[in-house]
Design a protein around this motif. Structure first.
Motif, PDB file in Angstrom:
ATOM      1  N   LEU A  97      -8.153 -45.849  31.229  1.00  0.00           N
ATOM      2  CA  LEU A  97      -8.473 -45.984  29.722  1.00  0.00           C
ATOM      3  C   LEU A  97      -8.621 -44.505  29.155  1.00  0.00           C
ATOM      4  O   LEU A  97      -8.505 -44.470  28.066  1.00  0.00           O
ATOM      5  CB  LEU A  97      -9.402 -46.910  29.466  1.00  0.00           C
ATOM      6  CG  LEU A  97      -9.936 -47.212  28.071  1.00  0.00           C
ATOM      7  CD1 LEU A  97      -8.770 -47.841  27.162  1.00  0.00           C
ATOM      8  CD2 LEU A  97     -10.921 -48.086  27.955  1.00  0.00           C
ATOM      9  N   CYS A  99      -8.211 -41.334  30.459  1.00  0.00           N
ATOM     10  CA  CYS A  99      -7.305 -40.183  30.750  1.00  0.00           C
ATOM     11  C   CYS A  99      -6.158 -39.814  29.990  1.00  0.00           C
ATOM     12  O   CYS A  99      -5.065 -40.658  29.660  1.00  0.00           O
ATOM     13  CB  CYS A  99      -6.870 -40.096  32.322  1.00  0.00           C
ATOM     14  SG  CYS A  99      -5.559 -38.905  32.641  1.00  0.00           S
TER      15      CYS A  99
ATOM     16  N   LEU B 367      -1.407 -49.448  33.161  1.00  0.00           N
ATOM     17  CA  LEU B 367      -1.209 -48.248  33.759  1.00  0.00           C
ATOM     18  C   LEU B 367      -1.145 -47.085  32.441  1.00  0.00           C
ATOM     19  O   LEU B 367      -0.292 -47.299  31.440  1.00  0.00           O
ATOM     20  CB  LEU B 367      -0.078 -48.052  34.500  1.00  0.00           C
ATOM     21  CG  LEU B 367      -0.076 -48.818  35.943  1.00  0.00           C
ATOM     22  CD1 LEU B 367       0.875 -48.759  36.802  1.00  0.00           C
ATOM     23  CD2 LEU B 367      -1.356 -48.061  36.626  1.00  0.00           C
ATOM     24  N   ARG B 368      -1.722 -45.869  32.699  1.00  0.00           N
ATOM     25  CA  ARG B 368      -1.642 -44.911  31.945  1.00  0.00           C
ATOM     26  C   ARG B 368      -1.977 -45.019  30.263  1.00  0.00           C
ATOM     27  O   ARG B 368      -1.538 -44.501  29.371  1.00  0.00           O
ATOM     28  CB  ARG B 368      -0.207 -44.282  31.678  1.00  0.00           C
ATOM     29  CG  ARG B 368       0.447 -43.984  32.926  1.00  0.00           C
ATOM     30  CD  ARG B 368       1.769 -43.204  33.077  1.00  0.00           C
ATOM     31  NE  ARG B 368       1.498 -41.580  32.823  1.00  0.00           N
ATOM     32  CZ  ARG B 368       2.339 -40.879  32.693  1.00  0.00           C
ATOM     33  NH1 ARG B 368       3.506 -41.129  32.534  1.00  0.00           N
ATOM     34  NH2 ARG B 368       2.098 -39.538  32.433  1.00  0.00           N
ATOM     35  N   ALA B 369      -2.694 -46.027  30.195  1.00  0.00           N
ATOM     36  CA  ALA B 369      -3.529 -46.519  28.978  1.00  0.00           C
ATOM     37  C   ALA B 369      -4.199 -45.307  28.228  1.00  0.00           C
ATOM     38  O   ALA B 369      -3.961 -45.381  26.788  1.00  0.00           O
ATOM     39  CB  ALA B 369      -4.251 -47.738  29.015  1.00  0.00           C
ATOM     40  N   GLY B 370      -4.654 -44.472  28.869  1.00  0.00           N
ATOM     41  CA  GLY B 370      -5.399 -43.406  28.292  1.00  0.00           C
ATOM     42  C   GLY B 370      -4.180 -42.583  27.153  1.00  0.00           C
ATOM     43  O   GLY B 370      -4.922 -41.690  26.602  1.00  0.00           O
ATOM     44  N   ILE B 371      -3.243 -42.609  27.574  1.00  0.00           N
ATOM     45  CA  ILE B 371      -2.089 -41.700  26.660  1.00  0.00           C
ATOM     46  C   ILE B 371      -2.374 -42.376  25.145  1.00  0.00           C
ATOM     47  O   ILE B 371      -2.195 -41.606  24.226  1.00  0.00           O
ATOM     48  CB  ILE B 371      -0.827 -41.725  27.274  1.00  0.00           C
ATOM     49  CG1 ILE B 371      -0.734 -41.152  28.422  1.00  0.00           C
ATOM     50  CG2 ILE B 371       0.277 -41.220  26.180  1.00  0.00           C
ATOM     51  CD1 ILE B 371       0.638 -40.935  29.126  1.00  0.00           C
ATOM     52  N   THR B 373      -5.157 -44.120  24.214  1.00  0.00           N
ATOM     53  CA  THR B 373      -6.358 -43.788  23.791  1.00  0.00           C
ATOM     54  C   THR B 373      -6.460 -42.508  23.167  1.00  0.00           C
ATOM     55  O   THR B 373      -7.160 -42.074  22.407  1.00  0.00           O
ATOM     56  CB  THR B 373      -7.298 -43.770  25.227  1.00  0.00           C
ATOM     57  OG1 THR B 373      -7.127 -45.336  25.569  1.00  0.00           O
ATOM     58  CG2 THR B 373      -8.901 -43.677  24.564  1.00  0.00           C
ATOM     59  N   ALA B 374      -5.675 -41.441  23.836  1.00  0.00           N
ATOM     60  CA  ALA B 374      -5.865 -40.219  23.351  1.00  0.00           C
ATOM     61  C   ALA B 374      -4.990 -39.970  21.896  1.00  0.00           C
ATOM     62  O   ALA B 374      -5.463 -39.374  21.209  1.00  0.00           O
ATOM     63  CB  ALA B 374      -5.115 -39.285  24.192  1.00  0.00           C
ATOM     64  N   LEU B 389       9.492 -45.067  21.674  1.00  0.00           N
ATOM     65  CA  LEU B 389       9.599 -44.570  22.974  1.00  0.00           C
ATOM     66  C   LEU B 389       8.676 -45.073  23.967  1.00  0.00           C
ATOM     67  O   LEU B 389       8.734 -45.419  25.264  1.00  0.00           O
ATOM     68  CB  LEU B 389       9.829 -42.995  23.210  1.00  0.00           C
ATOM     69  CG  LEU B 389      10.798 -42.492  24.486  1.00  0.00           C
ATOM     70  CD1 LEU B 389      12.142 -43.089  24.163  1.00  0.00           C
ATOM     71  CD2 LEU B 389      10.850 -40.956  24.318  1.00  0.00           C
ATOM     72  N   GLY B 395       3.723 -42.643  27.953  1.00  0.00           N
ATOM     73  CA  GLY B 395       4.066 -41.626  28.519  1.00  0.00           C
ATOM     74  C   GLY B 395       4.144 -40.365  27.728  1.00  0.00           C
ATOM     75  O   GLY B 395       3.845 -40.415  26.453  1.00  0.00           O
ATOM     76  N   LEU B 396       4.033 -38.946  28.263  1.00  0.00           N
ATOM     77  CA  LEU B 396       3.970 -37.915  27.539  1.00  0.00           C
ATOM     78  C   LEU B 396       5.211 -37.520  26.893  1.00  0.00           C
ATOM     79  O   LEU B 396       5.637 -36.490  26.091  1.00  0.00           O
ATOM     80  CB  LEU B 396       3.540 -36.755  28.384  1.00  0.00           C
ATOM     81  CG  LEU B 396       2.169 -37.019  29.365  1.00  0.00           C
ATOM     82  CD1 LEU B 396       1.692 -36.025  30.004  1.00  0.00           C
ATOM     83  CD2 LEU B 396       1.024 -37.280  28.100  1.00  0.00           C
ATOM     84  N   ILE B 397       6.459 -38.313  27.204  1.00  0.00           N
ATOM     85  CA  ILE B 397       7.656 -37.723  27.017  1.00  0.00           C
ATOM     86  C   ILE B 397       7.816 -38.116  25.288  1.00  0.00           C
ATOM     87  O   ILE B 397       8.521 -37.661  24.497  1.00  0.00           O
ATOM     88  CB  ILE B 397       8.728 -38.677  27.546  1.00  0.00           C
ATOM     89  CG1 ILE B 397      10.096 -38.180  27.445  1.00  0.00           C
ATOM     90  CG2 ILE B 397       8.696 -40.151  27.263  1.00  0.00           C
ATOM     91  CD1 ILE B 397      10.673 -37.893  28.721  1.00  0.00           C
ATOM     92  N   ARG B 404       4.374 -31.072  24.766  1.00  0.00           N
ATOM     93  CA  ARG B 404       4.334 -31.394  26.000  1.00  0.00           C
ATOM     94  C   ARG B 404       4.091 -30.238  26.900  1.00  0.00           C
ATOM     95  O   ARG B 404       3.236 -30.167  27.907  1.00  0.00           O
ATOM     96  CB  ARG B 404       5.941 -32.011  26.717  1.00  0.00           C
ATOM     97  CG  ARG B 404       6.192 -33.308  26.178  1.00  0.00           C
ATOM     98  CD  ARG B 404       7.160 -33.658  27.147  1.00  0.00           C
ATOM     99  NE  ARG B 404       8.554 -33.165  26.920  1.00  0.00           N
ATOM    100  CZ  ARG B 404       9.711 -33.484  26.018  1.00  0.00           C
ATOM    101  NH1 ARG B 404       9.315 -34.492  25.173  1.00  0.00           N
ATOM    102  NH2 ARG B 404      10.543 -32.716  26.030  1.00  0.00           N
TER     103      ARG B 404
END
Lengths: 149, 413, 499
Positions: A97, A99, B367-371, B373-374, B389, B395-397, B404
């Motif tokens: 959550l 990262c 998965l990758r929920a932190g993206i 959150t950020a 997207l 994703g960082l894309i 990036r």
């Protein structure tokens, strides 16, 4: 500190880093034996779309939100290397959550895993870097890698 | 320079964060931890995992066994701080000790909130579920054929239910609210999780409350009666503002601090569940009883106490929790335009307002929920990224090539 | 109906394949496909060019490419290859196209010459302990002794190229090879203290910074030629011919003339870049002399001018003419030289071996007393350091290498450059393929190759008791032939082993 840097300019989207990562952390000495007929859970993941691709793995942040947020103390940072003690992890997903790069993910057994720069496995140096066929992943000691200057 | 005297009341995430914050800058100062509980620092959220046998007392330590030694901390465990004197800069303990401090952190956490309910005093086996001692007592009381009634279908009540499943004979959870996890989930998500929990054999009774108790039975507001052997009260928690408030610290629902975690009392800081936080997504001050928040506040306080640091101003509601392997993560607030995907065992809701992501709920695939959150934490204007997207897959894309490259460490060529 | 069976077969070891799909992602020819239903990889072998990209990247060594053993009835004359070519031409009605040097089994004279070594007398030299000079200079060496009024010598030496080792990367145009391949060559040339050659595609503005190590080419199409270009390099090369396709021009199809390539060649996007067979202003040595001096004028007599020709039957006489045209350096390209695309028949049947051309040219120029007016550079399948030593002993001042350089960059000699789908990122302009060649990697591999060769050259020189490459040049006593007839030995100017 030595860090992994990725360059989308040279990333081919071949995904070999993922397979070498899974193999390096499998404990096996044979990739075919380790990875055949199974879905891999690598600690580095390639994002790709429309000709753009790049691999993402733990950035080993100086202010690691995952370590600070971990409810069990399983994640810790020492000398800039962030590691996880899977034995203490309870898969609460708090690290997932927080990262900002999305680089902590469940392992085969459901507990969390992350890139530990292959310092804890038998490879001893990041397998993704060693086996990237186009040097799109590099492991260097400066904030601005020479290749990008 | 004279070594600083740091006193910390509390021994959980905020307190440990404070110690680690202090030690980043001050290796010499004397640090004393005063804790009512006699235990080595442990992870409070793990008590349900302990009940469920998914961890043990060793592994649920929040820090290594030698933490106090390696960090030069004098732990005064099993001692309650009764009062503090901001004029004299001292803390008085229950055994008569008076501790002088140069800097004090109040990290007294929260206490269970038990509303007055008729007949509650008649119930012999009743428990709250917040501390290791609570968990131990509950574990002793519950047997394989115990009928357990849990009042409260919030995080504490439901985690308690999960921890007890397999230990108890039957589990019933009752809540006045029409949905489970009202502080975390919206209605649809709650329904999805509810179904999952019910499939595990837990009986959920919603929109009802206990009108009256007798020993061994609860009479509910809908007229029904639930017999039980063990009662768990998990209605909620309240910030534990004592004894700081008595000493003159300003408190609303929790202790009020600035962004360096300073209270209005000189050299008195507060962090963790006993405080109010400023939620950047709703713009409101409110208690955010969350472990990551507590640690970050504690660390912020510690750094400032030691003479440095930077303000902490990215607090927001945030939860990562799982029930019987169904993972739920959420962050922020849910007022705004929502993008929702809902199917069996999977839920995704992203809420945007004012060109910002304000909150999200993910269930199942987290998965990758932190993206996400950020995006909330960094207040990233959505028109600067390709948000479309990553609506279905973070994703960082979504970021520009430059961003990036900045994130992944390579300077733009 | 398909008259032809695939030439190569993909052999996939099911006990090693982990279906990572890297073969699928990396094959621009779309040979490998993942079958979701069967959870296995499948192969479309008719597309396979045997470039080995998949083999090289397969992490479990699950792949190999084999030549099919499917066959026609055995026939030493009408071979499967001959039959296949006829089928292809019967179908297309077109000229067969090929890439890289001829694969035909012509004699390789380098492999029929052996190098001498010292024993007892004239002792050998250990290059690790003694100085050993591999540096050489290219350009006209003859000068008229002139003195100033004060009696001091006037330095009227013609401009020279200084090479740390007698190797240069020969001409490959930006267009025929990729930007990253060019960058790799340019950076390697600078690092090594040698030269690379622009070919006739002009010089990308990004690469002007490597000018001191660049030879810029002027060919019959005159693409990309302007004054700054001429002055950007260290020397100017007039390309009269190419070993792989003597007597014909070049043709880069319009679809490859895109973006920077069009800009660099100074022609509109999408237009075909046709290099005529002859230079339309050169029909005699006198005409050539005019161009040589035009270029010298344009470069203020500061840069040597190279004239490059293909090795053909009358090469000694042609070289003599070139030496008299004012050129500083003659480059001769043997018939085994590579190309990005050439008609198969021309490539496989026109021209002569470089060893014979070199020996006869060197002899002719000596006989005419003009050998020192020019340096001789030879190319056309220089494969290793021994070839270089033999070439120098036969009379070359330096060698040109291209195929070896491409191999160092990853080329697997699949010889399908003309398709533009080079899986190694070399002979392609597709961005997704071009990026496969990271110049950081490529340039280092080139540097490694030439550095390794230099060590070997020094070892061989030391063995001969020679400590300077200049002392080896034309020293044919250092060579002996094996299995050569009298005529061949006489042309090569060497004795047979045992003599």
């Amino acid at each position: 500190m030595k860090r992994i840097y990725v360059s989308e300019k040279w990333c081919l989207g071949c995904h070999l880093c993922e397979y070498y990562c899974a193999f390096a952390n499998s404990g096996s000495d044979d990739m075919a034996k380790a990875l055949m007929n199974r879905r891999i859970n690598p600690r580095i993941q390639v994002e790709e779309r429309g000709g753009i691709s790049f691999a993402v793995s733990c950035r080993h942040c100086e202010e690691p939100l995952c370590v600070k947020s971990c409810i069990t103390g399983a994640l810790s940072s020492e000398g800039g290397l962030i590691t996880i003690d899977k034995n203490r992890c309870v898969a609460c997903h708090t690290c997932v959550l927080v990262c900002p790069y999305g680089t902590i993910m469940p392992s085969d057994d459901g507990m969390m895993q992350k890139c530990e720069l292959c310092l804890k496995n038998t490879i001893g140096e990041p397998a993704c870097v060693k086996y990237c066929p186009n040097r799109a992943i590099i492991y260097e000691d400066s904030d601005v890698p020479a290749a990008a200057r | 320079m004279k070594t600083k005297q740091y006193v910390i009341i509390g021994n959980s995430a905020a307190a440990i964060g404070c110690v680690e914050g202090i030690r980043q800058l001050d290796k010499a100062g004397a640090v004393t931890i005063v804790s009512r509980e006699p235990h080595h620092t442990y992870s409070r959220p793990l008590i349900s995992y302990l009940l469920g046998g998914k961890t043990d007392r060793q592994r649920m330590r929040y820090r290594d066994a030698d933490f106090y030694e390696t960090h030069g901390v004098r732990p005064l465990l099993g001692h309650t701080a009764l009062s503090l004197d901001p004029a004299q800069k001292t803390v008085a303990l229950d055994d008569g000790q008076v501790l002088p401090y140069d800097k004090l952190l109040v990290a007294t956490g929260s206490v269970p909130f038990v509303p007055p309910m008729e007949g509650l005093d008649l119930v012999s086996k009743k428990f709250t579920f917040l501390s290791l001692d609570d968990a131990d007592a509950l574990a002793d009381a519950v047997t394989a054929d115990s009928r357990v009634l849990i009042v409260g279908a919030g995080l504490i009540g439901l985690k308690c239910a999960e921890g007890l499943s397999g230990r108890a004979g039957s589990l019933t959870v009752v809540d006045l609210a029409p949905q489970i996890l009202p502080s975390v989930l919206d209605e649809r998500a709650a329904a999805l999780v509810q179904a999952h929990i019910e499939r595990q054999g837990v009986r959920l009774l919603l929109s009802v409350s206990a009108a009256r108790f007798e020993d061994g039975a609860a009479h509910l507001t809908d007229g029904s009666t639930v017999p039980f052997d063990v009662l768990v009260l998990a209605v909620g928690v309240r910030p534990n503002v004592s004894p700081a408030r008595e000493a003159g610290a300003t408190a609303g629902r929790g202790l009020i601090t600035d962004e360096y975690m300073r209270t209005n009392l000189p050299d008195v800081y507060a962090a963790g569940d006993c405080t109010e936080s400023f939620d950047i997504t709703s713009g409101e001050r409110k208690p955010l009883a969350l472990l990551p928040n507590a640690y970050l506040q504690g660390e912020t306080a510690g750094l400032h106490m030691a003479g440095g640091g930077k303000p902490f101003c990215t607090a927001m509601p945030m939860n990562a929790v799982g029930f019987w392997d169904l993972h739920i993560v959420s962050a922020g607030s849910y007022t705004g335009n929502a993008y929702v995907q809902c199917e069996e065992g999977h839920y995704r809701k992203l809420v945007c307002r004012d060109n910002l992501l304000q909150g999200f709920i993910l269930i199942g695939d987290v998965l990758r929920a932190g993206i996400y959150t950020a995006l909330i934490r960094d207040r990233v204007p959505l028109d600067t990224i390709d948000f479309e997207l990553i609506k279905d897959k973070p994703g960082l894309i979504a970021f520009s090539r430059r961003d990036r490259q900045k994130k992944l460490g390579v300077k733009p060529a | 109906m398909q008259m032809l069976y695939p030439e190569y077969e993909v052999v996939r070891n099911p006990q090693r394949c982990i279906t990572c799909r890297v073969c699928e992602r990396q094959c621009a020819n779309e040979v490998h496909v993942y079958d979701e239903e069967l959870d296995t990889m499948r192969s479309y072998e008719e597309h396979c060019v045997a470039c080995h990209r998949c083999v090289s990247l397969c992490p479990t060594k699950a792949l190999k490419i084999v030549k099919t053993d499917h066959t026609f009835r055995t026939n030493a004359n009408w071979t499967g290859e001959v039959i296949g070519e006829i089928y292809r031409q019967a179908e297309s009605g077109g000229v067969l196209l090929s890439s890289m040097g001829t694969p035909k089994d012509y004699p390789v004279y380098f492999d029929k010459m052996l190098i001498n070594a010292s024993q007892v007398t004239n002792p050998s030299i250990d290059p690790l302990r003694e100085p050993m000079e591999t540096r050489t200079f290219l350009g006209r060496k003859t000068v008229r002794v002139e003195r100033g009024p004060d009696g001091r010598l006037i330095d009227n030496t013609a401009p020279q190229l200084t090479l740390s080792v007698p190797v240069m990367f020969s001409a490959m145009s930006y267009g025929s090879i990729s930007y990253n391949a060019h960058e790799s060559l340019a950076r390697a040339a600078r690092e090594l203290g040698i030269f690379y050659n622009t070919g006739e595609g002009g010089l990308h503005s990004d690469f002007y910074q490597y000018g001191a190590n660049t030879i810029i080419q002027v060919a019959s199409g005159r693409f990309g030629v302007h004054k700054d270009y001429l002055n950007a390099g260290a020397a100017v090369e007039i390309k009269m011919g190419q070993g792989a396709k003597p007597g014909i021009g070049g043709h880069l199809p319009g679809e490859k003339i895109v973006g920077d390539i069009a800009k660099t060649r100074m022609i509109p996007e999408g237009s075909d870049a046709i290099s005529p067979a002859p230079h339309h202003d050169i029909y005699s040595i006198e005409d050539l002399r005019q161009l040589v001096y035009s270029l010298k004028e344009a470069t203020e007599y500061k840069k040597p001018v190279i004239v490059k020709i293909a090795a053909v039957h009358n090469v000694p006489a042609i070289a003599s003419g070139i030496a008299r045209s004012g050129a500083d350096i003659i480059a001769i390209d043997g018939f085994r030289g590579g190309t990005g695309a050439a008609p198969t028949r021309i490539r496989d049947n026109v021209g002569i071996p470089i060893e014979l051309a070199l020996a006869s040219v060197d002899q002719r120029l000596r006989d005419e007393g003009i050998r020192n007016d020019v340096s001789i550079v030879v190319g056309g399948s220089i494969r290793n350091s021994a070839d270089i030593v033999k070439a120098v002993a036969l009379g070359a001042d330096a060698v040109y290498v291209a195929t070896s350089a491409l191999l160092a960059l990853g080329c697997h000699l699949c010889r399908t450059c003309q398709l533009g789908k080079c899986n190694w990122g070399i002979a392609t302009q597709r961005p997704v393929l071009v990026k496969r060649l990271n110049p950081d990697v490529g340039f280092k591999r080139l540097v490694n190759l030439v550095t390794a060769w230099r060590h070997e050259i020094m070892e061989m020189m030391g063995g001969m008791g020679i400590n300077s490459i200049e002392a080896l040049r034309g020293n044919r006593l250092m060579l002996r032939g094996v299995g050569l007839n009298e005529k061949e030995l006489s042309i090569l100017g060497i004795q047979h082993a045992g003599e």
